[in-house]
Design an enzyme around this catalytic site. Structure first.
Site, PDB file in Angstrom:
ATOM      1  N   CYS A   2       7.709  -7.234   6.363  1.00  0.00           N
ATOM      2  CA  CYS A   2       6.872  -8.425   6.428  1.00  0.00           C
ATOM      3  C   CYS A   2       6.974  -9.168   5.098  1.00  0.00           C
ATOM      4  CB  CYS A   2       5.416  -8.043   6.690  1.00  0.00           C
ATOM      5  SG  CYS A   2       5.137  -7.198   8.263  1.00  0.00           S
ATOM      6  N   ARG A  62       4.460 -11.837   9.625  1.00  0.00           N
ATOM      7  CA  ARG A  62       4.450 -10.523  10.249  1.00  0.00           C
ATOM      8  C   ARG A  62       5.684 -10.229  11.083  1.00  0.00           C
ATOM      9  NH1 ARG A  62       0.710  -8.290  15.222  1.00  0.00           N
ATOM     10  NH2 ARG A  62       1.242  -6.088  14.981  1.00  0.00           N
ATOM     11  N   LEU A  63       6.222  -9.040  10.877  1.00  0.00           N
ATOM     12  CA  LEU A  63       7.201  -8.444  11.782  1.00  0.00           C
ATOM     13  C   LEU A  63       6.472  -7.329  12.525  1.00  0.00           C
ATOM     14  CD1 LEU A  63      10.128  -8.137  12.819  1.00  0.00           C
ATOM     15  CD2 LEU A  63      10.484  -6.476  10.982  1.00  0.00           C
ATOM     16  N   SER A  64       6.244  -7.505  13.824  1.00  0.00           N
ATOM     17  CA  SER A  64       5.456  -6.554  14.609  1.00  0.00           C
ATOM     18  C   SER A  64       6.277  -5.317  14.933  1.00  0.00           C
ATOM     19  CB  SER A  64       4.988  -7.214  15.912  1.00  0.00           C
ATOM     20  OG  SER A  64       4.285  -8.402  15.648  1.00  0.00           O
ATOM     21  N   LEU A  66       4.394  -1.542  14.979  1.00  0.00           N
ATOM     22  CA  LEU A  66       3.538  -0.496  15.546  1.00  0.00           C
ATOM     23  C   LEU A  66       2.589  -1.023  16.616  1.00  0.00           C
ATOM     24  CD1 LEU A  66       2.678   1.523  12.313  1.00  0.00           C
ATOM     25  CD2 LEU A  66       4.357   2.073  14.065  1.00  0.00           C
ATOM     26  N   ASN A  86       2.847  -5.104   3.547  1.00  0.00           N
ATOM     27  CA  ASN A  86       4.247  -4.989   3.932  1.00  0.00           C
ATOM     28  C   ASN A  86       4.645  -3.537   3.769  1.00  0.00           C
ATOM     29  OD1 ASN A  86       7.046  -5.338   4.383  1.00  0.00           O
ATOM     30  ND2 ASN A  86       7.394  -5.678   2.205  1.00  0.00           N
ATOM     31  N   GLY A  87       5.032  -2.887   4.855  1.00  0.00           N
ATOM     32  CA  GLY A  87       5.446  -1.499   4.733  1.00  0.00           C
ATOM     33  C   GLY A  87       5.158  -0.693   5.976  1.00  0.00           C
ATOM     34  N   GLU A  88       5.199   0.617   5.816  1.00  0.00           N
ATOM     35  CA  GLU A  88       4.910   1.529   6.926  1.00  0.00           C
ATOM     36  C   GLU A  88       4.330   2.822   6.371  1.00  0.00           C
ATOM     37  OE1 GLU A  88       7.062   3.589  10.839  1.00  0.00           O
ATOM     38  OE2 GLU A  88       8.201   2.254   9.521  1.00  0.00           O
TER      39      GLU A  88
END
Length: 232
Positions: A2, A62-64, A66, A86-88
């Site tokens: 993101c 946003r990059l969707s 989850l 931004n992250g996981e």
């Protein structure tokens, strides 16, 4: 991945023309987050959302991954807390179950909400429990504090530029370049990059004016006093 952007005025306020400018700086990295865009500006002293006169701006692309629904859009809000991330977080399911056991109730299926509720329950030192890669900014309007955090191995980028009492944070350097009064190349960093192909060995960037948040570090800004401190 993101894209995030944040602007903070420790002394005074931004105004509506700045809101439009900060939106454009957020959208420079629209390719990092093509699924949604959202922008919030806050007057922390008055605890209100407003684009007329504000001291904090939060922008997110946003990059969707989850949670594909709109409930996962950012900036995300829980009570008096806002976050851009931004992250996981790889262990977010385990952490979520623990938080649910102590009374937290979730409205999304994102790891971002887990971070926010972890902070709400235990504060910034609880980030040591996160397993993953991240760069995020939490605005705590109740306590008038802003916490900026980066993962242990600086996998996710987070740059900043300080101009007197104004501080700007971004996912990429190009978002900050239009804000610089001057642009001075850091020749030592360029030399090390050309000689050894390394860039993330310290907090400096190719530009002297632009720095990086250190790995495994929380930067905490007290909006009441203007104090800025680091927390490992």
């Amino acid at each position: 991945m993101c894209g995030i952007f944040c602007a903070i005025d420790l002394e005074d306020h931004f105004f509506q023309d700045s809101f439009s400018r900060f939106k454009k700086l957020t959208d420079i990295v629209s390719y990092r987050g093509p699924d949604s865009a959202k922008y919030i500006s806050l007057d922390i002293k008055c605890k209100t959302e407003t684009d007329k006169k504000f001291d904090v701006f939060l922008g997110h692309r946003r990059l969707s991954i989850l949670d594909l629904s709109e409930t996962g859009n950012q900036p995300m809000m829980v009570d008096d807390l806002y976050i851009i991330h931004n992250g996981e977080i790889f262990n977010y399911i385990e952490l979520r179950k623990e938080l649910e056991q102590v009374g937290e109730r979730f409205f999304s299926n994102t790891d971002t909400e887990v971070i926010l509720r972890l902070y709400k329950k235990y504060g910034s030192l609880s980030f040591s429990r996160l397993n993953g890669m991240w760069a995020f900014i939490i605005v705590d309007t109740q306590n008038k504090k802003i916490t900026i955090s980066r993962d242990r191995f600086s996998i996710k980028p987070l740059f900043y530029y300080k101009d007197n009492q104004k501080i700007y944070f971004s996912s990429e350097i190009k978002q900050l370049l239009p804000l610089l009064n001057t642009r001075n190349i850091d020749q030592d960093i360029i030399y090390k990059f050309l000689k050894q192909s390394i860039t993330d060995f310290n907090e400096h960037s190719f530009f002297k004016e632009i720095m990086k948040i250190k790995p495994m570090t929380n930067l905490i800004i007290d909006m009441s006093t203007g104090e800025i401190k680091e927390e490992r």
